[in-house]
Motif scaffolding. Sequence first.
Motif, PDB file in Angstrom:
ATOM      1  N   VAL A  14       6.121  12.816  -2.584  1.00  0.00           N
ATOM      2  CA  VAL A  14       6.499  11.830  -1.588  1.00  0.00           C
ATOM      3  C   VAL A  14       5.646  10.581  -1.751  1.00  0.00           C
ATOM      4  CG1 VAL A  14       4.979  12.841   0.191  1.00  0.00           C
ATOM      5  CG2 VAL A  14       6.899  11.428   0.888  1.00  0.00           C
ATOM      6  N   CYS A  15       6.287   9.414  -1.670  1.00  0.00           N
ATOM      7  CA  CYS A  15       5.572   8.137  -1.711  1.00  0.00           C
ATOM      8  C   CYS A  15       5.851   7.410  -0.404  1.00  0.00           C
ATOM      9  CB  CYS A  15       6.061   7.270  -2.865  1.00  0.00           C
ATOM     10  SG  CYS A  15       5.690   7.998  -4.452  1.00  0.00           S
ATOM     11  N   ILE A  16       4.787   7.056   0.306  1.00  0.00           N
ATOM     12  CA  ILE A  16       4.940   6.395   1.605  1.00  0.00           C
ATOM     13  C   ILE A  16       4.398   4.988   1.463  1.00  0.00           C
ATOM     14  CG2 ILE A  16       4.400   6.555   4.059  1.00  0.00           C
ATOM     15  CD1 ILE A  16       3.937   9.561   3.625  1.00  0.00           C
ATOM     16  N   THR A  17       5.266   4.010   1.657  1.00  0.00           N
ATOM     17  CA  THR A  17       4.900   2.631   1.366  1.00  0.00           C
ATOM     18  C   THR A  17       4.933   1.761   2.620  1.00  0.00           C
ATOM     19  OG1 THR A  17       5.915   2.923  -0.793  1.00  0.00           O
ATOM     20  CG2 THR A  17       5.406   0.660  -0.147  1.00  0.00           C
ATOM     21  N   GLY A  30       9.704   2.822  18.908  1.00  0.00           N
ATOM     22  CA  GLY A  30      10.045   1.592  18.191  1.00  0.00           C
ATOM     23  C   GLY A  30       9.904   1.723  16.685  1.00  0.00           C
ATOM     24  N   ASP A  31       9.249   2.804  16.224  1.00  0.00           N
ATOM     25  CA  ASP A  31       9.071   2.987  14.775  1.00  0.00           C
ATOM     26  C   ASP A  31      10.394   3.280  14.076  1.00  0.00           C
ATOM     27  OD1 ASP A  31       6.392   2.643  14.983  1.00  0.00           O
ATOM     28  OD2 ASP A  31       5.835   4.742  14.592  1.00  0.00           O
ATOM     29  N   ILE A  32      10.460   2.827  12.832  1.00  0.00           N
ATOM     30  CA  ILE A  32      11.619   3.147  11.981  1.00  0.00           C
ATOM     31  C   ILE A  32      11.093   3.778  10.695  1.00  0.00           C
ATOM     32  CG2 ILE A  32      13.624   2.213  10.762  1.00  0.00           C
ATOM     33  CD1 ILE A  32      13.481  -0.224  12.617  1.00  0.00           C
ATOM     34  N   LEU A  33      11.583   4.940  10.349  1.00  0.00           N
ATOM     35  CA  LEU A  33      11.203   5.598   9.098  1.00  0.00           C
ATOM     36  C   LEU A  33      12.412   5.589   8.175  1.00  0.00           C
ATOM     37  CD1 LEU A  33       9.226   8.711  10.472  1.00  0.00           C
ATOM     38  CD2 LEU A  33       8.374   6.395  10.000  1.00  0.00           C
ATOM     39  N   LEU A  34      12.193   5.080   6.961  1.00  0.00           N
ATOM     40  CA  LEU A  34      13.301   4.916   6.016  1.00  0.00           C
ATOM     41  C   LEU A  34      13.178   5.965   4.917  1.00  0.00           C
ATOM     42  CD1 LEU A  34      12.778   1.065   5.674  1.00  0.00           C
ATOM     43  CD2 LEU A  34      14.396   2.208   7.194  1.00  0.00           C
ATOM     44  N   LEU A  35      14.014   6.991   4.964  1.00  0.00           N
ATOM     45  CA  LEU A  35      13.916   8.077   3.989  1.00  0.00           C
ATOM     46  C   LEU A  35      14.891   7.850   2.842  1.00  0.00           C
ATOM     47  CD1 LEU A  35      13.748  11.277   6.263  1.00  0.00           C
ATOM     48  CD2 LEU A  35      11.999   9.565   5.808  1.00  0.00           C
ATOM     49  N   SER A  36      14.379   8.006   1.628  1.00  0.00           N
ATOM     50  CA  SER A  36      15.241   7.919   0.446  1.00  0.00           C
ATOM     51  C   SER A  36      14.933   9.083  -0.481  1.00  0.00           C
ATOM     52  CB  SER A  36      14.974   6.618  -0.312  1.00  0.00           C
ATOM     53  OG  SER A  36      15.275   5.515   0.507  1.00  0.00           O
ATOM     54  N   MET A  56       0.846  -1.200   0.000  1.00  0.00           N
ATOM     55  CA  MET A  56       0.000   0.000   0.000  1.00  0.00           C
ATOM     56  C   MET A  56       0.881   1.249   0.000  1.00  0.00           C
ATOM     57  SD  MET A  56      -2.671   1.161   2.924  1.00  0.00           S
ATOM     58  CE  MET A  56      -3.396   2.784   2.907  1.00  0.00           C
ATOM     59  N   THR A  57       0.572   2.172  -0.889  1.00  0.00           N
ATOM     60  CA  THR A  57       1.390   3.389  -1.002  1.00  0.00           C
ATOM     61  C   THR A  57       0.517   4.636  -0.991  1.00  0.00           C
ATOM     62  OG1 THR A  57       3.078   2.239  -2.283  1.00  0.00           O
ATOM     63  CG2 THR A  57       3.050   4.623  -2.471  1.00  0.00           C
ATOM     64  N   LEU A  58       0.912   5.610  -0.175  1.00  0.00           N
ATOM     65  CA  LEU A  58       0.285   6.928  -0.209  1.00  0.00           C
ATOM     66  C   LEU A  58       1.200   7.837  -1.013  1.00  0.00           C
ATOM     67  CD1 LEU A  58      -0.675   7.560   3.536  1.00  0.00           C
ATOM     68  CD2 LEU A  58      -2.153   6.694   1.726  1.00  0.00           C
ATOM     69  N   ARG A  59       0.581   8.734  -1.767  1.00  0.00           N
ATOM     70  CA  ARG A  59       1.377   9.601  -2.623  1.00  0.00           C
ATOM     71  C   ARG A  59       0.881  11.036  -2.460  1.00  0.00           C
ATOM     72  NH1 ARG A  59       4.153   7.825  -7.324  1.00  0.00           N
ATOM     73  NH2 ARG A  59       3.372   5.755  -6.910  1.00  0.00           N
ATOM     74  N   ILE A 116       9.723   5.864   3.002  1.00  0.00           N
ATOM     75  CA  ILE A 116       9.303   7.197   2.564  1.00  0.00           C
ATOM     76  C   ILE A 116      10.263   7.679   1.482  1.00  0.00           C
ATOM     77  CG2 ILE A 116       8.873   9.589   3.293  1.00  0.00           C
ATOM     78  CD1 ILE A 116       8.316   8.530   6.103  1.00  0.00           C
ATOM     79  N   ASP A 117       9.771   7.762   0.248  1.00  0.00           N
ATOM     80  CA  ASP A 117      10.623   8.179  -0.869  1.00  0.00           C
ATOM     81  C   ASP A 117      10.278   9.596  -1.278  1.00  0.00           C
ATOM     82  OD1 ASP A 117      12.071   5.671  -1.382  1.00  0.00           O
ATOM     83  OD2 ASP A 117      10.064   4.891  -1.797  1.00  0.00           O
ATOM     84  N   LEU A 118      11.292  10.444  -1.334  1.00  0.00           N
ATOM     85  CA  LEU A 118      11.089  11.847  -1.712  1.00  0.00           C
ATOM     86  C   LEU A 118      11.680  12.084  -3.097  1.00  0.00           C
ATOM     87  CD1 LEU A 118      12.121  13.297   1.730  1.00  0.00           C
ATOM     88  CD2 LEU A 118       9.968  13.900   0.614  1.00  0.00           C
TER      89      LEU A 118
END
Lengths: 336, 159
Positions: free
Chosen positions: B136-139, B27-33, B1-4, B124-126
């Motif tokens: 931004v795409c959040i998957t 505990g969350d991990i956010l992966l930014l690219s 699932m992706t939000l854009r 999270i892709d920017l």
Amino acid sequence: MTENTFVPKNLLAIETSCDETAAAVLRNGRDLMSNVIVSQVPIHRKYGGVVPELASRHQLEAIVEVVEKALIDADTDRSDIDAVAVTQGPGLVGSLIVGFSFAKAMAMAQKVPLTGVNHLHAHLTSIFLQESSPSFPYIGLVVSGGHTSLYIVRDFLSVELLGQTRDDAAGEAFDKVAKILGLGYPGGPIISRLSEGGDPMAFSYPRARLPDTPLDFSFSGLKTSVFTSVKQIQGTLPVRDICASFQEAVVDVLVEKAISAAKRYAIYDIVVSGGVAANSRLRARMTRDAERLGYRTYFPRLEFCTDNAAMVGIVGYHQIRAGMVIKEDADVYSKK
Amino acid sequence: MTLRYLLNGIDDTNILGRCLSESARPGDILLLSGDLGAGKTYLTKAIASGLGIDTREITSPSFTIIHEHLNGRIPLIHVDLYRLGRHADITEIGLEDYINGENLVVIEWAEYSDGPLLEQGLKIDLYLIDEEVREVCITARTDIWKDRLLELDGCMGKK
């Protein structure tokens, strides 16, 4: 100062906050007897700026040898050392711990006092490693890969932060622009060299003046602007012009803000330190613009611009004289 | 699932940061690219702001690799794998110690790590569209994140 003030004669200083493993022996707080640095930069260069193996592991391998060499070069023995100073932060925790643990153990074994030094304060006072030095208070600008910060330095023990980067450090911007242009690592010296044949007015890159916090810095927008301008160019990149225009934008901001701090606080001495202080355009422009307005400028010798332990010794000596000794349960810190 | 989402300037990025911080849990991990200049550090600033951290503290960790910010609602660990390069070994920088259920770990250049430890993170892709605009795409790649993305989308819809 109390009568019991301890004045170190032979102080051992250790620095491992980032990529370097360094040790130095400072005599009487003035005379640098030895200054040993093992850098990972040649390794980074080989891999295009990337850390192939973490600094801390490399430092763990190097630390004993580096300290031994510092003692030998200074013609001293471990038993001659009567105080130890070590960088406590800011930096990469894994790296800091290597030097910090070593220094703790050394101080404990030799039964001598240990003091923890702030890496940025050490850069600010690195200018005292040479003959011609400023008078307190002075404006101190630290510009490196990890930091861009402006201070009032009141004396060896008290500094006041006036502003710092909100995003990228100036040195980081040099490295990233070099990467965008497909140049090597580290970016600073390469861009500086290529700029000499370029037109600094060819591209009008942004200067972040930040009216709300005018002594803060921002280089992220500049980096993005170089990136977008490079993407728009078709055909051969005018690399020298891009380098010169980018460098000029960085230098403009650094010079303006340092002078503006000096004006605001009516302070006449400006000291620029850190790795980017080696940049010849920055040296020339800062000297010219500041001296025109009646300010004096000081730059550490190149070997003291980049990370080194000698500067840690300067601050450490004064801290120990002031009784600022750290407790045995002291820890390192990543950010100040 | 992706939000854009299309982010028109820093105000929109601030809203995204606030929504991400509102839904963040220890505990969350956010992966930014995203490319150089895509706005990874800026988004981290916006998240930090929502956590009650002074945004002036948030600077690029490219050189120093890990920055700790412990005085917000959730401790924020800001990481940058840029200098580690491709196939970064995150155990070597001690990142595992921070993935302990207590911190919010935000990782820039997260694509440089190919280890399994980060698979539980939110991607999270920017993308840099022009100097002002970002996409931004959040998957979500796990069921837990899929539920939470609905929450996030709700937050974005309200602002």
